[in-house]
Design a protein around this motif. Sequence first.
Motif, PDB file in Angstrom:
ATOM      1  N   LEU A 185       0.812  -1.213   0.000  1.00 29.14           N
ATOM      2  CA  LEU A 185       0.000   0.000   0.000  1.00 29.14           C
ATOM      3  C   LEU A 185       0.846   1.264   0.000  1.00 29.14           C
ATOM      4  CD1 LEU A 185      -2.694  -1.153   2.598  1.00 29.14           C
ATOM      5  CD2 LEU A 185      -3.010  -0.914   0.122  1.00 29.14           C
ATOM      6  N   ALA A 186       2.084   1.172   0.488  1.00 29.47           N
ATOM      7  CA  ALA A 186       2.943   2.346   0.604  1.00 29.47           C
ATOM      8  C   ALA A 186       3.797   2.604  -0.633  1.00 29.47           C
ATOM      9  CB  ALA A 186       3.859   2.194   1.821  1.00 29.47           C
ATOM     10  N   LEU A 187       3.786   1.697  -1.590  1.00 30.23           N
ATOM     11  CA  LEU A 187       4.653   1.845  -2.763  1.00 30.23           C
ATOM     12  C   LEU A 187       4.337   3.116  -3.548  1.00 30.23           C
ATOM     13  CD1 LEU A 187       4.751  -1.797  -4.201  1.00 30.23           C
ATOM     14  CD2 LEU A 187       6.691  -0.515  -3.275  1.00 30.23           C
ATOM     15  N   GLY A 188       5.397   3.774  -4.001  1.00 28.58           N
ATOM     16  CA  GLY A 188       5.230   4.950  -4.854  1.00 28.58           C
ATOM     17  C   GLY A 188       5.395   4.623  -6.321  1.00 28.58           C
ATOM     18  N   VAL A 189       5.386   3.328  -6.655  1.00 31.02           N
ATOM     19  CA  VAL A 189       5.485   2.868  -8.046  1.00 31.02           C
ATOM     20  C   VAL A 189       4.249   2.021  -8.361  1.00 31.02           C
ATOM     21  CG1 VAL A 189       8.007   2.904  -8.110  1.00 31.02           C
ATOM     22  CG2 VAL A 189       6.812   0.840  -7.313  1.00 31.02           C
ATOM     23  N   PRO A 190       3.917   1.866  -9.627  1.00 31.40           N
ATOM     24  CA  PRO A 190       2.751   1.039  -9.983  1.00 31.40           C
ATOM     25  C   PRO A 190       2.924  -0.399  -9.519  1.00 31.40           C
ATOM     26  CG  PRO A 190       3.459   2.353 -11.860  1.00 31.40           C
ATOM     27  CD  PRO A 190       4.526   2.488 -10.821  1.00 31.40           C
ATOM     28  N   MET A 191       1.831  -1.006  -9.059  1.00 28.97           N
ATOM     29  CA  MET A 191       1.855  -2.404  -8.648  1.00 28.97           C
ATOM     30  C   MET A 191       0.652  -3.126  -9.247  1.00 28.97           C
ATOM     31  SD  MET A 191       1.937  -4.127  -4.856  1.00 28.97           S
ATOM     32  CE  MET A 191       2.041  -5.917  -4.675  1.00 28.97           C
ATOM     33  N   VAL A 192       0.927  -4.241  -9.906  1.00 29.47           N
ATOM     34  CA  VAL A 192      -0.118  -5.084 -10.480  1.00 29.47           C
ATOM     35  C   VAL A 192       0.052  -6.486  -9.915  1.00 29.47           C
ATOM     36  CG1 VAL A 192      -1.062  -6.121 -12.576  1.00 29.47           C
ATOM     37  CG2 VAL A 192      -0.258  -3.749 -12.606  1.00 29.47           C
ATOM     38  N   ALA A 193      -1.016  -7.029  -9.340  1.00 32.54           N
ATOM     39  CA  ALA A 193      -1.005  -8.387  -8.802  1.00 32.54           C
ATOM     40  C   ALA A 193      -1.909  -9.268  -9.646  1.00 32.54           C
ATOM     41  CB  ALA A 193      -1.471  -8.395  -7.353  1.00 32.54           C
ATOM     42  N   ALA A 194      -1.520 -10.531  -9.802  1.00 30.13           N
ATOM     43  CA  ALA A 194      -2.340 -11.486 -10.556  1.00 30.13           C
ATOM     44  C   ALA A 194      -2.484 -12.766  -9.746  1.00 30.13           C
ATOM     45  CB  ALA A 194      -1.700 -11.797 -11.911  1.00 30.13           C
ATOM     46  N   VAL A 195      -3.720 -13.149  -9.476  1.00 23.51           N
ATOM     47  CA  VAL A 195      -3.992 -14.430  -8.811  1.00 23.51           C
ATOM     48  C   VAL A 195      -4.053 -15.473  -9.923  1.00 23.51           C
ATOM     49  CG1 VAL A 195      -5.547 -15.731  -7.324  1.00 23.51           C
ATOM     50  CG2 VAL A 195      -5.306 -13.253  -7.007  1.00 23.51           C
ATOM     51  N   ILE A 286      -1.160  -7.822 -18.005  1.00 23.96           N
ATOM     52  CA  ILE A 286      -0.300  -7.094 -17.068  1.00 23.96           C
ATOM     53  C   ILE A 286       0.330  -5.886 -17.760  1.00 23.96           C
ATOM     54  CG2 ILE A 286       1.860  -7.220 -15.753  1.00 23.96           C
ATOM     55  CD1 ILE A 286       1.132 -10.114 -15.065  1.00 23.96           C
ATOM     56  N   GLY A 287       0.779  -6.065 -18.987  1.00 25.54           N
ATOM     57  CA  GLY A 287       1.371  -4.949 -19.732  1.00 25.54           C
ATOM     58  C   GLY A 287       0.394  -3.811 -19.926  1.00 25.54           C
ATOM     59  N   GLU A 288      -0.865  -4.132 -20.244  1.00 26.61           N
ATOM     60  CA  GLU A 288      -1.880  -3.093 -20.429  1.00 26.61           C
ATOM     61  C   GLU A 288      -2.161  -2.350 -19.142  1.00 26.61           C
ATOM     62  OE1 GLU A 288      -4.335  -5.302 -24.083  1.00 26.61           O
ATOM     63  OE2 GLU A 288      -5.174  -5.247 -22.052  1.00 26.61           O
ATOM     64  N   GLU A 289      -2.207  -3.064 -18.023  1.00 28.62           N
ATOM     65  CA  GLU A 289      -2.466  -2.399 -16.742  1.00 28.62           C
ATOM     66  C   GLU A 289      -1.294  -1.518 -16.321  1.00 28.62           C
ATOM     67  OE1 GLU A 289      -5.303  -2.302 -15.426  1.00 28.62           O
ATOM     68  OE2 GLU A 289      -6.275  -3.906 -16.556  1.00 28.62           O
ATOM     69  N   LEU A 290      -0.078  -1.966 -16.570  1.00 27.35           N
ATOM     70  CA  LEU A 290       1.090  -1.131 -16.245  1.00 27.35           C
ATOM     71  C   LEU A 290       1.117   0.122 -17.110  1.00 27.35           C
ATOM     72  CD1 LEU A 290       3.905  -3.809 -15.760  1.00 27.35           C
ATOM     73  CD2 LEU A 290       2.831  -2.399 -13.983  1.00 27.35           C
ATOM     74  N   ASP A 291       0.732  -0.011 -18.376  1.00 24.71           N
ATOM     75  CA  ASP A 291       0.655   1.159 -19.255  1.00 24.71           C
ATOM     76  C   ASP A 291      -0.339   2.185 -18.706  1.00 24.71           C
ATOM     77  OD1 ASP A 291       2.509   0.146 -21.026  1.00 24.71           O
ATOM     78  OD2 ASP A 291       1.015  -0.689 -22.397  1.00 24.71           O
ATOM     79  N   ALA A 292      -1.479   1.688 -18.232  1.00 21.73           N
ATOM     80  CA  ALA A 292      -2.520   2.581 -17.716  1.00 21.73           C
ATOM     81  C   ALA A 292      -2.083   3.307 -16.449  1.00 21.73           C
ATOM     82  CB  ALA A 292      -3.799   1.791 -17.454  1.00 21.73           C
ATOM     83  N   LEU A 293      -1.190   2.692 -15.686  1.00 21.10           N
ATOM     84  CA  LEU A 293      -0.744   3.282 -14.415  1.00 21.10           C
ATOM     85  C   LEU A 293       0.523   4.117 -14.562  1.00 21.10           C
ATOM     86  CD1 LEU A 293      -1.181   0.087 -12.191  1.00 21.10           C
ATOM     87  CD2 LEU A 293      -2.600   2.151 -12.048  1.00 21.10           C
ATOM     88  N   SER A 294       1.166   4.045 -15.708  1.00 23.00           N
ATOM     89  CA  SER A 294       2.512   4.611 -15.850  1.00 23.00           C
ATOM     90  C   SER A 294       2.577   6.129 -15.698  1.00 23.00           C
ATOM     91  CB  SER A 294       3.110   4.201 -17.209  1.00 23.00           C
ATOM     92  OG  SER A 294       2.313   4.715 -18.269  1.00 23.00           O
ATOM     93  N   GLY A 295       1.499   6.836 -15.977  1.00 25.95           N
ATOM     94  CA  GLY A 295       1.550   8.292 -15.896  1.00 25.95           C
ATOM     95  C   GLY A 295       1.191   8.868 -14.540  1.00 25.95           C
ATOM     96  N   MET A 296       0.905   8.030 -13.555  1.00 20.89           N
ATOM     97  CA  MET A 296       0.466   8.507 -12.248  1.00 20.89           C
ATOM     98  C   MET A 296       1.647   8.818 -11.339  1.00 20.89           C
ATOM     99  SD  MET A 296      -2.723   5.850 -11.669  1.00 20.89           S
ATOM    100  CE  MET A 296      -3.255   6.608 -10.129  1.00 20.89           C
TER     101      MET A 296
END
Length: 314
Positions: A185-195, A286-296
């Motif tokens: 929760l404290a990370l300042g970088v994008p995080m994507v988890a996959a079950v 995962i790549g698509e979700e990281l792309d969506a988060l990359s500008g935050m």
Amino acid sequence: MVSFLEFEKPIAELEARIIELRATANVGDIDISGEIDKLEQRAAKMLLDSYSRLSPWQKTQVARHPDRPHFKDYVAGMFDNFMPLAGDRAFADDQAIIGGFATLGDRRIMVIGHEKGDDTASRVRHNFGMAKPEGYRKAIRLMQLADRFGLPVVTLVDTSGAFPGVQAEERGQAEAIARSTEQCLALGVPMVAAVVGEGGSGGAVALAAANRVLMFEHAVYSVISPEGCASILWRTADKASDAATAMQVTAQHLKALGVIDRIVAEPIGGAHREPVQAIANLGVAIGEELDALSGMSAQDLRTDRADKFLAIGA
């Protein structure tokens, strides 16, 4: 050779018949290719029909299938330049959780995940994917390292739960899980988890408090195993099927409840039948979700995570 589950017995019998006919066709002069084609079409239809209406308990069985891809398979098929990092710098190197630097496409990341093992020796070595405190402390160390260097974090969750042994409790199992969740929760970088298989209890949440939580179509995610729930409520594990239904453990249920963000399709018959395709599907998602988060910004990512989890059940 595919290992068939209990509910797949009719399909197994049909495929065994197809194998017998193929063997007969190879040694005889009679052309039975037409009959084989009909049986193959029937088997494919049975497989499609069966997997389109799986019960929560059947999905649990699929999620636990021993032939599903494991962490090492995802590393080999999805990531490049994987450099494993070992140890929690305090007690030991827990082999139930593995992580390190890798690249996904042209993006440098930190990947962390549970490894269950795929034969008796490796399952014992990896403790069946059940991490001890040092495993979660290793994950914390790697997440902090990723944060320091501005690398997105990708986690692959596949565990029945954290190791419940006395020694793990003595070394602070609950505290390690809580701090790992806090670090997510404290990370300042994008995080994507996959079950990708089982997401069991706090042992899964400790690696899944991410900006985006993905689940494979036939994965399960729950606070306790169906057997454990049944043992508490009905005093017998025989009611596991009822417990799985009541707990709403499937990706479809959890997406509707807002617990996860995206369902990743599996090949017909589950990821264990076509692991290469399953891994490719997950890599794209995962790549698509990281792309969506990359500008935050870092603060926006933290706020996004907090809002996401506070909204569950509201």
